[in-house]
Design an enzyme around this catalytic site. Structure first.
Site, PDB file in Angstrom:
ATOM      1  CG  ASN A 209      -0.208  -0.122   2.503  1.00 32.79           C
ATOM      2  OD1 ASN A 209       0.591   0.743   2.822  1.00 32.79           O
ATOM      3  ND2 ASN A 209      -0.438  -1.196   3.256  1.00 32.79           N
ATOM      4  CG  ASP A 277      -7.250  -4.830   5.766  1.00 33.60           C
ATOM      5  OD1 ASP A 277      -6.745  -4.921   6.899  1.00 33.60           O
ATOM      6  OD2 ASP A 277      -7.820  -3.792   5.355  1.00 33.60           O
ATOM      7  CE  LYS A 287       8.765 -11.981 -14.105  1.00 36.33           C
ATOM      8  NZ  LYS A 287       9.465 -11.503 -15.261  1.00 36.33           N
ATOM      9  CG  PHE A 322      -2.436   5.324  13.835  1.00 35.70           C
ATOM     10  CD1 PHE A 322      -1.710   5.084  14.975  1.00 35.70           C
ATOM     11  CD2 PHE A 322      -2.291   6.534  13.187  1.00 35.70           C
ATOM     12  CE1 PHE A 322      -0.840   6.034  15.476  1.00 35.70           C
ATOM     13  CE2 PHE A 322      -1.429   7.488  13.661  1.00 35.70           C
ATOM     14  CZ  PHE A 322      -0.707   7.247  14.806  1.00 35.70           C
ATOM     15  CE  LYS A 336      -8.511  -0.081  13.340  1.00 31.78           C
ATOM     16  NZ  LYS A 336      -7.677   0.464  12.280  1.00 31.78           N
ATOM     17  CE  LYS A 340      -9.649  -3.998  14.486  1.00 32.47           C
ATOM     18  NZ  LYS A 340      -8.621  -3.965  13.492  1.00 32.47           N
TER      19      LYS A 340
END
Ligand SMILES: Cc1cc2nc3c(=O)[nH]c(=O)nc-3n(C[C@H](O)[C@H](O)[C@H](O)COP(=O)(O)O)c2cc1C
Length: 399
Positions: A209, A277, A287, A322, A336, A340
């Site tokens: 990301n 995720d 490859k 975060f 969240k 959590k």
């Protein structure tokens, strides 16, 4: 803060100019004191120009101990919050370790009341000599700090431990020494996760990301400066700050394993990593070749590191998460936090292009009582300091 930079007679003296520049840029008042031998390697004009202050000590314009109505060595020693000797010769360390004061810098070093930091540089045989090492031990016994020389190719052509540490490392050590410690956090062990994770498809391709990890790295720096023993589990390519224990990881699974090994001994967790995720169901050993027609990539969920560690939380441990949200960010973050079982969550609004890589950022802390006033917008370094101060205050208030 006020820093007196002592520059002594080694080939690395030219690097003191860069350090002076960085310290001035960081907002410190910097005065330099050059030894006679130091002035053969770098000119007072360079140091005076970079600092906007006269360069003291050896100076072809007015020499050592210039006529002065003030007692220069005592004035400078009283002025400085910190004296940093960069580079430090075997000679200056030997003098100070043994109470000798035969020039301006060595006299300041005996009169100094603030902190003292040494960054030695010399031939590796000189550095290894028992007399030099005994002097280092003696200076450490006086409470002086050191940024030790590193291995490398030395100016004399030899290789070994004797090269001046990177100027950036010395700069960070100075910042750490000058930063105010936060008593409730000082000497605590904190786990910080930072950076992207990488989920490999084959030996050359990966899913990742846009996170660089800079927010987490700045948090590691800011907690370290507050006196915390930081353990940073880091994905991506950024360098970990000095004075921090860094464990480098690649995938979400690696990150989980590294964190689980550390978590039982930690006082708190700041989970700033941008953990993937999903990961490819299979990572091909070779490859993958091009194929005709559409190709399908099957993804499976990665472990939820934050939820796993939060569920293993022991009494006294705290967890800050975060949330990078592009819409309904406060509501998503609040849910969240509850789901959590976190103590706080810092919400990063990443709508548009905000948040990733961009230097200025805003974070909104949320706790069980709801959102708190936002921190920032500020460059990530300043934002990290604001987060640490905010959390320190909450811990001190027992909330
Ligand atoms: C070319 C050259 C390079 C030197 N480099 C170093 C050095 O890297 N480290 C060191 O401890 N001494 C080095 N020396 C020796 C010091 O300059 C010498 O011990 C001097 O007296 C140090 O004085 P000061 O500590 O007052 O600056 C070097 C000398 C020369 C001529």
């Amino acid at each position: 803060m006020k820093i007196l930079l002592g520059v002594t007679g080694g080939i690395a003296a030219y690097k003191a100019a860069e350090l002076a520049r960085l310290l001035v840029k960081a907002g410190h008042s910097v005065r330099c004191c050059l030894t006679d031998a130091g002035s053969r390697f770098i000119t007072p004009l360079t140091l005076a120009t970079l600092t906007g202050e006269p360069c003291f000590g050896a100076n072809p314009d007015y020499h050592e101990w210039r006529p002065n109505p003030k007692v220069e060595h005592v004035d400078l020693a009283k002025w400085a919050d910190l004296v940093a000797v960069v580079p430090a010769t075997a000679d200056i360390m030997g003098k100070t370790a043994n109470g000798l004061a035969d020039d301006l810098l060595s006299t300041i070093l005996l009169a100094a009341r603030g902190k003292i930091l040494w960054a030695p540089a010399m031939n590796q045989a000189m550095w290894a000599h028992p007399a030099v090492q005994a002097n280092v031990t003696r200076l450490q016994g006086f409470g002086h700090a050191f940024v030790n020389p590193v291995e490398g190719l030395l100016a004399c052509g030899d290789e070994g431990a004797g090269k001046l540490a990177d100027v950036s490392e010395i700069f960070e050590a100075i910042q750490t020494l000058l930063a105010p410690r936060i008593p409730i956090l000082a000497d605590r062990h904190i786990l910080i996760t930072a950076g992207p994770t990488r989920e490999d498809l084959d030996p050359v391709r990966t899913l990742t990301n846009r996170s660089t990890g800079s927010m987490g790295v700045e948090l590691a720096r800011a907690f370290r400066n507050a006196g915390v023993r930081v353990h940073l589990v880091l994905g991506g390519d950024l360098k970990g700050p000095s004075g921090v224990e860094v464990v480098r990881v690649r995938s979400a699974q690696d990150m989980l394993e590294a964190c689980q090994a550390l978590w039982p001994d930690m006082d708190g967790l700041v989970a700033a990593a941008a953990v993937a995720d999903q990961r490819p169901e299979h990572c091909a050993p070779e490859k993958v070749k091009k194929q005709e027609g559409p190709e399908t990539l099957v993804l499976v969920r990665t472990p939820d590191i934050l939820a796993t560690l939060a569920s293993q939380k022991k009494a006294g441990q705290w967890v800050i998460g975060f949330a990078a949200e592009s819409e309904h960010h406060l509501a998503h973050a609040q849910s969240k936090l509850e789901k959590k079982g976190l103590d706080a969550i810092l919400v990063n609004d990443i709508s548009g292009d905000r948040g990733f890589g961009f230097q200025a950022n805003t974070l909104t802390p949320i706790t069980k009582t709801g959102p708190h006033p936002s921190l920032g917008p500020a460059p990530k370094g300043e934002l990290a300091q604001a987060v640490v101060a905010w959390w320190g205050q909450r811990l001190s208030a027992g909330s």
